[in-house]
Design a protein around this motif. Structure first.
Motif, PDB file in Angstrom:
ATOM      1  N   LEU A  40       0.737  -1.224  -0.148  1.00 40.36           N
ATOM      2  CA  LEU A  40      -0.122   0.012  -0.114  1.00 40.36           C
ATOM      3  C   LEU A  40       0.807   1.199   0.029  1.00 40.36           C
ATOM      4  O   LEU A  40       0.631   2.330  -0.489  1.00 40.36           O
ATOM      5  N   ARG A  41       1.931   1.192   0.783  1.00 41.28           N
ATOM      6  CA  ARG A  41       2.975   2.435   0.482  1.00 41.28           C
ATOM      7  C   ARG A  41       3.427   2.474  -0.877  1.00 41.28           C
ATOM      8  O   ARG A  41       3.559   3.730  -1.307  1.00 41.28           O
ATOM      9  N   ASN A  42       3.555   1.462  -1.538  1.00 40.68           N
ATOM     10  CA  ASN A  42       3.918   1.460  -2.864  1.00 40.68           C
ATOM     11  C   ASN A  42       2.883   2.249  -3.594  1.00 40.68           C
ATOM     12  O   ASN A  42       3.316   3.030  -4.608  1.00 40.68           O
ATOM     13  N   VAL A  43       1.731   1.634  -3.548  1.00 41.96           N
ATOM     14  CA  VAL A  43       0.497   2.173  -4.155  1.00 41.96           C
ATOM     15  C   VAL A  43       0.504   3.944  -3.910  1.00 41.96           C
ATOM     16  O   VAL A  43       0.210   4.686  -4.851  1.00 41.96           O
ATOM     17  N   GLY A  44       0.459   4.150  -2.665  1.00 42.47           N
ATOM     18  CA  GLY A  44       0.499   5.788  -2.265  1.00 42.47           C
ATOM     19  C   GLY A  44       1.860   6.526  -3.022  1.00 42.47           C
ATOM     20  O   GLY A  44       1.665   7.559  -3.419  1.00 42.47           O
ATOM     21  N   HIS A  45       2.954   6.008  -3.292  1.00 41.09           N
ATOM     22  CA  HIS A  45       4.098   6.648  -3.842  1.00 41.09           C
ATOM     23  C   HIS A  45       3.710   6.773  -5.156  1.00 41.09           C
ATOM     24  O   HIS A  45       3.734   7.751  -5.855  1.00 41.09           O
ATOM     25  N   GLN A  46       3.308   5.664  -5.998  1.00 42.86           N
ATOM     26  CA  GLN A  46       2.718   5.747  -7.315  1.00 42.86           C
ATOM     27  C   GLN A  46       1.674   6.985  -7.417  1.00 42.86           C
ATOM     28  O   GLN A  46       1.764   7.790  -8.507  1.00 42.86           O
ATOM     29  N   LEU A  47       0.790   7.054  -6.605  1.00 42.55           N
ATOM     30  CA  LEU A  47      -0.387   8.061  -6.730  1.00 42.55           C
ATOM     31  C   LEU A  47       0.198   9.390  -6.650  1.00 42.55           C
ATOM     32  O   LEU A  47      -0.048  10.210  -7.521  1.00 42.55           O
ATOM     33  N   LEU A  48       1.152   9.673  -5.796  1.00 43.20           N
ATOM     34  CA  LEU A  48       1.732  10.750  -5.672  1.00 43.20           C
ATOM     35  C   LEU A  48       2.798  11.218  -7.004  1.00 43.20           C
ATOM     36  O   LEU A  48       2.563  12.280  -7.258  1.00 43.20           O
ATOM     37  N   LEU A  49       3.258  10.087  -7.505  1.00 39.71           N
ATOM     38  CA  LEU A  49       4.274  10.485  -8.612  1.00 39.71           C
ATOM     39  C   LEU A  49       3.089  10.932  -9.823  1.00 39.71           C
ATOM     40  O   LEU A  49       3.557  11.761 -10.566  1.00 39.71           O
ATOM     41  N   SER A  50       2.100  10.134 -10.059  1.00 40.70           N
ATOM     42  CA  SER A  50       1.286  10.601 -11.087  1.00 40.70           C
ATOM     43  C   SER A  50       0.512  11.643 -10.773  1.00 40.70           C
ATOM     44  O   SER A  50      -0.010  12.591 -11.872  1.00 40.70           O
ATOM     45  N   ASN A  51       0.735  12.506  -9.350  1.00 41.61           N
ATOM     46  CA  ASN A  51       0.319  13.973  -9.314  1.00 41.61           C
ATOM     47  C   ASN A  51       1.649  14.806  -9.593  1.00 41.61           C
ATOM     48  O   ASN A  51       1.215  16.103  -9.222  1.00 41.61           O
ATOM     49  N   GLY A  52       2.603  14.481  -9.936  1.00 43.15           N
ATOM     50  CA  GLY A  52       3.938  15.171 -10.136  1.00 43.15           C
ATOM     51  C   GLY A  52       4.549  15.508  -8.796  1.00 43.15           C
ATOM     52  O   GLY A  52       5.253  16.527  -8.664  1.00 43.15           O
ATOM     53  N   ASP A  53       4.149  14.877  -7.747  1.00 46.36           N
ATOM     54  CA  ASP A  53       4.692  15.147  -6.148  1.00 46.36           C
ATOM     55  C   ASP A  53       5.587  14.145  -6.011  1.00 46.36           C
ATOM     56  O   ASP A  53       5.517  13.076  -5.688  1.00 46.36           O
ATOM     57  N   THR A  54       6.704  14.657  -5.681  1.00 45.48           N
ATOM     58  CA  THR A  54       8.094  14.100  -5.228  1.00 45.48           C
ATOM     59  C   THR A  54       8.595  14.375  -3.857  1.00 45.48           C
ATOM     60  O   THR A  54       9.562  13.648  -3.724  1.00 45.48           O
ATOM     61  N   THR A  55       7.723  15.065  -3.192  1.00 44.88           N
ATOM     62  CA  THR A  55       8.559  15.603  -1.982  1.00 44.88           C
ATOM     63  C   THR A  55       7.687  15.206  -0.774  1.00 44.88           C
ATOM     64  O   THR A  55       8.074  14.694   0.424  1.00 44.88           O
ATOM     65  N   SER A  56       6.351  15.199  -1.005  1.00 42.22           N
ATOM     66  CA  SER A  56       5.348  14.950   0.232  1.00 42.22           C
ATOM     67  C   SER A  56       5.441  13.467   0.681  1.00 42.22           C
ATOM     68  O   SER A  56       5.793  12.625  -0.345  1.00 42.22           O
ATOM     69  N   LEU A  57       4.885  13.182   1.905  1.00 45.59           N
ATOM     70  CA  LEU A  57       5.173  11.785   2.262  1.00 45.59           C
ATOM     71  C   LEU A  57       3.795  10.956   2.343  1.00 45.59           C
ATOM     72  O   LEU A  57       2.707  11.535   2.340  1.00 45.59           O
ATOM     73  N   VAL A  58       3.785   9.595   2.103  1.00 44.75           N
ATOM     74  CA  VAL A  58       2.875   8.639   2.343  1.00 44.75           C
ATOM     75  C   VAL A  58       3.034   8.388   3.875  1.00 44.75           C
ATOM     76  O   VAL A  58       3.882   8.147   4.430  1.00 44.75           O
ATOM     77  N   LEU A  59       1.716   8.629   4.706  1.00 41.30           N
ATOM     78  CA  LEU A  59       1.531   8.540   5.996  1.00 41.30           C
ATOM     79  C   LEU A  59       1.826   7.108   6.292  1.00 41.30           C
ATOM     80  O   LEU A  59       1.550   6.164   5.503  1.00 41.30           O
ATOM     81  N   PRO A  60       2.202   6.535   7.639  1.00 43.66           N
ATOM     82  CA  PRO A  60       2.138   5.316   8.108  1.00 43.66           C
ATOM     83  C   PRO A  60       0.862   4.480   7.714  1.00 43.66           C
ATOM     84  O   PRO A  60      -0.368   5.079   8.204  1.00 43.66           O
ATOM     85  N   ILE A  61       1.106   3.235   7.163  1.00 45.11           N
ATOM     86  CA  ILE A  61      -0.308   2.693   6.982  1.00 45.11           C
ATOM     87  C   ILE A  61      -0.818   2.032   8.447  1.00 45.11           C
ATOM     88  O   ILE A  61      -0.111   1.497   9.157  1.00 45.11           O
ATOM     89  N   GLN A  62      -2.141   2.198   8.448  1.00 45.81           N
ATOM     90  CA  GLN A  62      -2.876   1.912   9.479  1.00 45.81           C
ATOM     91  C   GLN A  62      -3.647   0.430   9.394  1.00 45.81           C
ATOM     92  O   GLN A  62      -4.053   0.355   8.095  1.00 45.81           O
TER      93      GLN A  62
END
Length: 287
Positions: A40-62
Motif C-alpha cells: 500500500l505504501r508503494n501504491v501511495g507513492h505511485q499515486l503521488l508520482l502521478s500527481n507530479g508530487d515527489t516531495t510529500s510523504l505517504v503516511l504510515p499505513i494503519q
C-alpha cells in the motif's frame, strides 16, 4: 513397537502438528500484514508520482483489523479512479494477495466515501463504477478491506504440516515393519516339514533335530520349487528359468552342481531323494 508406544507417538505427532500450525499461522498473519503495508505504501507513492508530487510523504499505513488497512497522505492529491484500479490491482497481483477486496476513497474532512469499488476473482462479479470521472485535488485517504484472508500461505503451512505428519507416521511404520521382520526372523512361521528335516526358506537353512544345515540362496530356491511339486518331474528349463534366468543370469552346468549339493545335505534321510530324469529334469521323491 507396542500398541501403547504407537498411541503415545501418534498423540505426540498430533500435538506437534497443532503447535506448528499455530506458530506458522501467527507468523503468516504477521508476515501478510507487513507485506500489505509495504504494498500500500508503494501504491501511495505511485499515486503521488502521478500527481507530479515527489516531495510529500505517504503516511504510515494503519491496520484496523486482520483484513482492513488505511492509506493516507501528507498533502492533498487528485485521484483518477481508472488509474487507481489498475495500479492497485497490478500491485496486489504482483504480491500474490487475495483478489477479493473492497477499496474505498474517503474525504479527510467528512470521512465520506467519494469513490469505491469491489474487486472479485471473477471479473464479471467485480463492481467498478465511474472509472472515467476524476476526483478533484483534495485531502483523501484510502481504505482496503480484504474479503478473504490470504489462503496461499495457509495452504503452504497445511501442506508442510501434513508432510511432517506423514514423515512421523512413516518413521513409526518403518520401525514397526522392521520390528515385525526381526520378530519373524526370530520366530519364523514359514516352516516346511521334509522327512526328518525342517526347512526354513526365509532363513536359508535346514534343521535336523538340533543341527542346522545352511543352504545357499540358490539351493534354497531350488528346494522351494521341489517342495511345491513333490513327486513330480520338473523340467530343467523351468528350474533354470526360475532360479537363474529370471534374475538375468544364464547358466550352463550350475543346476547340476547345486542339485548335487542338495542331495548331500538331504542324504541323512533315505525317504527323500532328488532323482535325475535323463534328458528331462529332476523329481523330488518323498516316500
Amino acid at each position: 513397537m507396542s500398541k501403547n508406544s504407537n498411541l503415545i507417538a501418534n498423540k505426540i505427532s498430533v500435538y506437534l502438528f497443532v503447535v506448528i500450525v499455530l506458530f506458522i499461522s501467527c507468523t503468516t498473519s504477521e508476515n501478510f500484514s507487513e507485506r500489505v503495508k509495504v504494498c500500500l505504501r508503494n501504491v501511495g507513492h505511485q499515486l503521488l508520482l502521478s500527481n507530479g508530487d515527489t516531495t510529500s510523504l505517504v503516511l504510515p499505513i494503519q491496520q484496523f483489523n486482520e483484513t482492513t488497512y488505511k492509506l493516507s497522505f501528507q498533502e492533498s492529491l487528485e485521484i483518477k479512479p481508472d488509474s487507481l484500479v489498475v495500479l492497485v490491482n497490478r500491485s496486489f497481483k504482483k504480491s500474490n494477495f487475495p483478489t477479493n477486496y473492497i477499496l474505498e476513497v474517503k474525504s479527510c474532512t467528512k470521512e465520506e466515501v467519494v469513490y469505491s469499488y469491489e474487486m472479485r476473482k471473477r471479473e464479471e462479479k467485480s463492481i467498478i463504477p465511474c472509472k472515467g470521472r476524476a476526483l478533484p485535488k483534495d485531502c483523501y485517504f484510502i481504505e482496503v478491506q480484504f474479503l478473504k484472508k490470504n489462503t496461499s500461505n495457509n495452504s503452504q503451512f497445511i501442506f508442510y504440516g501434513l508432510l511432517f505428519l506423514a514423515l512421523v507416521f512413516g518413521i513409526i511404520g518403518y520401525q514397526k515393519k522392521r520390528k515385525n521382520k526381526t520378530t519373524s526372523k526370530n520366530n519364523p512361521t514359514n516352516v516346511v516339514s521334509l522327512g526328518i528335516f525342517k526347512f526354513y526358506p526365509e532363513q536359508n537353512k535346514l534343521v535336523k533335530q538340533a543341527t542346522e544345515i545352511s543352504l545357499s540362496k540358490k539351493e534354497c530356491e531350488l528346494l522351494e520349487i521341489f517342495i511345491s511339486k513333490p513327486n513330480e518331474i520338473i523340467k530343467r528349463e523351468e528350474l533354470t528359468k526360475r532360479v537363474w534366468e529370471d534374475n538375468g543370469v544364464v547358466v550352463g552346468r550350475s543346476l547340476d552342481t547345486y542339485i548335487s549339493k542338495l542331495r548331500k545335505k538331504l542324504q541323512d534321510d533315505t525317504s527323500i531323494k532328488i532323482t535325475n530324469i535323463h534328458g528331462v529334469g529332476y523329481k523330488l521323491e518323498i516316500d
